[in-house]
Motif scaffolding. Structure first.
Motif, mmCIF file in Angstrom:
data_model
loop_
_atom_site.group_PDB
_atom_site.id
_atom_site.type_symbol
_atom_site.label_atom_id
_atom_site.label_comp_id
_atom_site.label_asym_id
_atom_site.label_seq_id
_atom_site.Cartn_x
_atom_site.Cartn_y
_atom_site.Cartn_z
ATOM 1 N N THR A 9 -19.734 32.961 -93.871
ATOM 2 C CA THR A 9 -18.757 32.330 -94.562
ATOM 3 C C THR A 9 -19.750 31.319 -95.310
ATOM 4 O O THR A 9 -20.741 30.630 -94.536
ATOM 5 C CB THR A 9 -17.767 31.733 -93.916
ATOM 6 O OG1 THR A 9 -18.084 31.041 -92.781
ATOM 7 C CG2 THR A 9 -16.880 32.927 -93.242
ATOM 8 N N HIS A 10 -19.401 30.414 -96.461
ATOM 9 C CA HIS A 10 -19.935 29.477 -96.966
ATOM 10 C C HIS A 10 -18.670 28.061 -96.876
ATOM 11 O O HIS A 10 -17.997 28.237 -97.495
ATOM 12 C CB HIS A 10 -20.115 29.842 -98.283
ATOM 13 C CG HIS A 10 -20.802 28.498 -99.162
ATOM 14 N ND1 HIS A 10 -21.954 27.937 -98.756
ATOM 15 C CD2 HIS A 10 -20.299 27.812 -100.087
ATOM 16 C CE1 HIS A 10 -22.333 26.823 -99.471
ATOM 17 N NE2 HIS A 10 -21.153 26.828 -100.381
ATOM 18 N N THR A 11 -19.512 27.146 -96.213
ATOM 19 C CA THR A 11 -18.715 25.866 -96.389
ATOM 20 C C THR A 11 -18.958 24.858 -97.419
ATOM 21 O O THR A 11 -20.364 24.651 -97.098
ATOM 22 C CB THR A 11 -18.515 25.299 -94.803
ATOM 23 O OG1 THR A 11 -18.005 26.221 -93.999
ATOM 24 C CG2 THR A 11 -17.629 23.987 -94.850
ATOM 25 N N PRO A 12 -18.515 24.507 -98.450
ATOM 26 C CA PRO A 12 -18.910 23.909 -99.545
ATOM 27 C C PRO A 12 -19.384 22.499 -99.131
ATOM 28 O O PRO A 12 -18.689 21.679 -98.047
ATOM 29 C CB PRO A 12 -17.840 23.784 -100.705
ATOM 30 C CG PRO A 12 -17.019 24.642 -100.277
ATOM 31 C CD PRO A 12 -17.074 24.840 -98.806
ATOM 32 N N ALA A 90 -27.876 24.871 -105.538
ATOM 33 C CA ALA A 90 -27.732 24.954 -104.106
ATOM 34 C C ALA A 90 -26.455 25.554 -103.679
ATOM 35 O O ALA A 90 -26.738 26.591 -102.842
ATOM 36 C CB ALA A 90 -28.362 23.746 -103.606
ATOM 37 N N GLU A 91 -25.668 25.045 -104.028
ATOM 38 C CA GLU A 91 -24.295 25.745 -103.545
ATOM 39 C C GLU A 91 -23.884 27.198 -104.399
ATOM 40 O O GLU A 91 -23.741 27.934 -103.653
ATOM 41 C CB GLU A 91 -23.250 24.777 -104.121
ATOM 42 C CG GLU A 91 -22.982 23.466 -103.392
ATOM 43 C CD GLU A 91 -22.425 23.705 -101.939
ATOM 44 O OE1 GLU A 91 -21.391 24.185 -101.832
ATOM 45 O OE2 GLU A 91 -23.236 23.655 -101.030
ATOM 46 N N GLU A 96 -24.220 32.899 -103.248
ATOM 47 C CA GLU A 96 -24.825 34.068 -103.958
ATOM 48 C C GLU A 96 -25.267 34.973 -102.612
ATOM 49 O O GLU A 96 -25.340 36.074 -102.398
ATOM 50 C CB GLU A 96 -25.708 33.889 -104.984
ATOM 51 C CG GLU A 96 -26.499 35.418 -105.552
ATOM 52 C CD GLU A 96 -27.362 35.255 -106.555
ATOM 53 O OE1 GLU A 96 -27.868 36.098 -106.875
ATOM 54 O OE2 GLU A 96 -27.818 33.973 -106.998
ATOM 55 N N GLU A 97 -25.909 34.078 -102.076
ATOM 56 C CA GLU A 97 -26.753 34.724 -100.582
ATOM 57 C C GLU A 97 -25.527 35.299 -99.499
ATOM 58 O O GLU A 97 -25.758 36.023 -99.072
ATOM 59 C CB GLU A 97 -27.675 33.730 -100.100
ATOM 60 C CG GLU A 97 -28.822 33.328 -100.497
ATOM 61 C CD GLU A 97 -29.562 31.923 -100.041
ATOM 62 O OE1 GLU A 97 -29.122 31.520 -98.943
ATOM 63 O OE2 GLU A 97 -30.846 31.777 -100.719
ATOM 64 N N VAL A 98 -24.660 34.325 -99.177
ATOM 65 C CA VAL A 98 -23.518 35.031 -98.575
ATOM 66 C C VAL A 98 -22.803 35.903 -98.958
ATOM 67 O O VAL A 98 -22.482 37.196 -98.443
ATOM 68 C CB VAL A 98 -22.390 33.498 -98.453
ATOM 69 C CG1 VAL A 98 -21.134 34.274 -97.593
ATOM 70 C CG2 VAL A 98 -23.199 32.660 -97.602
#
Length: 446
Positions: A9-12, A90-91, A96-98
């Motif tokens: 998961t991505h946390t901004p 970077a975000e 995209e990586e996630v």
């Protein structure tokens, strides 16, 4: 550890703009303007020229300060915008990586649900990699999934006997101001070590099965080895100390929090070294190492067979792949070896079947004449060299009496001639084939 837990998961993250958010104060004329003449000098007009010169000089310095301030502001704003752009990039890259990782994981899960060996082995590898053990415990494993049976073979490295401390505790002697060691009895060390091995074995099987909510795995075959040094030769060895085979249903009935580890292993009919502390090895239930063979990609020969094909008309490669498919249809997992440097091995098959009990080396002879006894003797040598459980020599033709006698004496060789091959292909592949020429009638022995 399941596929859901493996998802990312991505946390901004918020950009800290404080280093670039506040502008420096603008230059003020009051800070540069010279004081005006006062008193009598002002009345008489004295020092006016000098004052005007000072004002002109101050205006130059004030203009230079304004220029510096403007350039500094432009640099600050450019830096802030660059930092914002870098942060946005970077975000976006993190998102995209996630997304890429999760999309790949979803494909792996689909492949896992389909029982593809590579996907099953990769997932279980991630599960065991995430398992946390105390300091000093090895973290090495090998995994092989066999879709034909739904069994997974797990080979793990267990801790050496030195993992059990020689000291039970320590005692401080006040009058001597020293600490003495309270040694642990050897019997206690052996009991603890045996329990540690049992716990690691049970825990590994538990982790494998609980990480499989899709129930792709029917059972686990576990071999526990210890890396050590043979005191007699000084060479590195890896004796097997624990081996077990447990079905999902059988293992699911256990309440691991309530069992005695050693007794639980006995209840699972596991084989345990009679003297694990002394590293006395046992023979694994199933053992195979396909790395010693040069394997090749498989081809489907059966689908291309015409009505009543003559096997001797196949190419050698097609015949070898047909034999591999035959063993797969029988219920084994099989692979063809590469054509060069195969040491007389055309295929390798693996099964838990008690007849084969592990690794089986296959040699296929697409002959139209007698297969000489030297071929049988050569296969026996390869079986010994590879430490295989069995060797099978299959031909479209026939063997002589000397070959059959040699195979019986060896004990781990099986010979399959044309008529028997025809029967096996019909029974397991549903194809009516013609092996080759009919062997000549043998004269009765006197």
């Amino acid at each position: 550890m399941t596929f859901e837990r493996r998802r990312m998961t991505h946390t901004p993250r918020k950009l800290d703009e404080r280093p670039w958010s506040r502008p420096e104060p603008s230059p003020r004329w009051e800070e540069f303007a010279p004081p005006e003449p006062g008193g009598l000098a002002a009345v008489l007009g004295l020092g006016r020229k000098r004052y005007e010169a000072e004002v002109a000089e101050a205006r130059v310095r004030f203009g230079e300060a304004q220029d510096r301030h403007r350039r500094a502001e432009e640099k600050r704003l450019a830096t802030l915008e660059r930092k914002r752009a870098e942060h946005r990039q970077a975000e976006a890259q993190a998102l995209e990586e996630v997304a890429t990782y999760n999309a790949k994981l979803d494909k792996e899960r689909e492949a896992y649900r389909a029982g593809e060996p590579a996907a099953v082995e990769a997932h279980l590898g991630a599960v065991l990699d995430a398992s946390v053990y105390p300091v000093g415990f090895p973290h090495e494993h090998r995994i092989a999934f066999r879709p034909a049976t739904g069994d997974v073979l797990v080979e793990i490295h267990m801790p050496p006997e030195a993992i059990v401390p020689t000291a039970r505790g320590y005692r401080y002697v006040k009058n001597r101001d020293e600490t003495t060691v309270m040694p642990r009895p050897e019997k206690e060390r052996k009991e603890i070590y045996a329990s540690v091995l049992a716990q690691v074995a049970l825990r590994t099987v538990h982790e494998v099965l609980t990480s499989d909510p899709d129930r792709v795995i029917n059972g686990v075959i576990l071999n526990g080895h210890v890396k050590t040094v043979d005191r007699a030769t000084g060479q590195g060895v890896s004796p097997c100390l624990v081996t077990l085979s447990a079905s999902r249903e059988q293992f699911g009935k256990l309440r691991l929090s309530q069992v005695d580890p050693a007794q639980c292993l006995r209840g699972l009919n596991a084989l345990v070294s009679p003297n694990p502390y002394d590293l006395e090895p046992i023979r694994p239930i199933v053992e195979f190492d396909l790395s010693k063979y040069r394997l090749m990609d498989s081809m489907d020969v059966v689908a291309g067979l015409d009505s009543r094909p003559v096997l001797v008309n196949l190419t050698p490669t097609e015949f070898e792949h047909l034999i591999r498919q035959l063993f797969e249809a029988i219920g084994m997992e099989a692979w063809n070896t590469q054509a060069s440097k195969d040491e007389g091995v055309d295929a390798v098959a693996v099964s838990k079947d008690p007849v084969f009990n592990g690794e089986c080396i296959i040699q296929a002879k697409r002959y139209s004449k007698l297969v000489g006894v030297e071929s049988v003797q050569a296969l026996a040598g390869v079986v010994e060299h590879k430490r295989a459980a069995k060797g099978v020599l299959i031909t479209t033709s026939w063997f002589g009496r000397a070959s059959h006698d040699f195979a019986r004496q060896h004990g781990r060789l099986q010979l399959i001639e044309g008529p028997e091959l025809k029967y096996l292909i019909m029974e397991h592949l549903g194809k009516d084939v013609i092996p080759g020429p009919v062997p000549p009638k043998r004269r009765p022995s006197r």
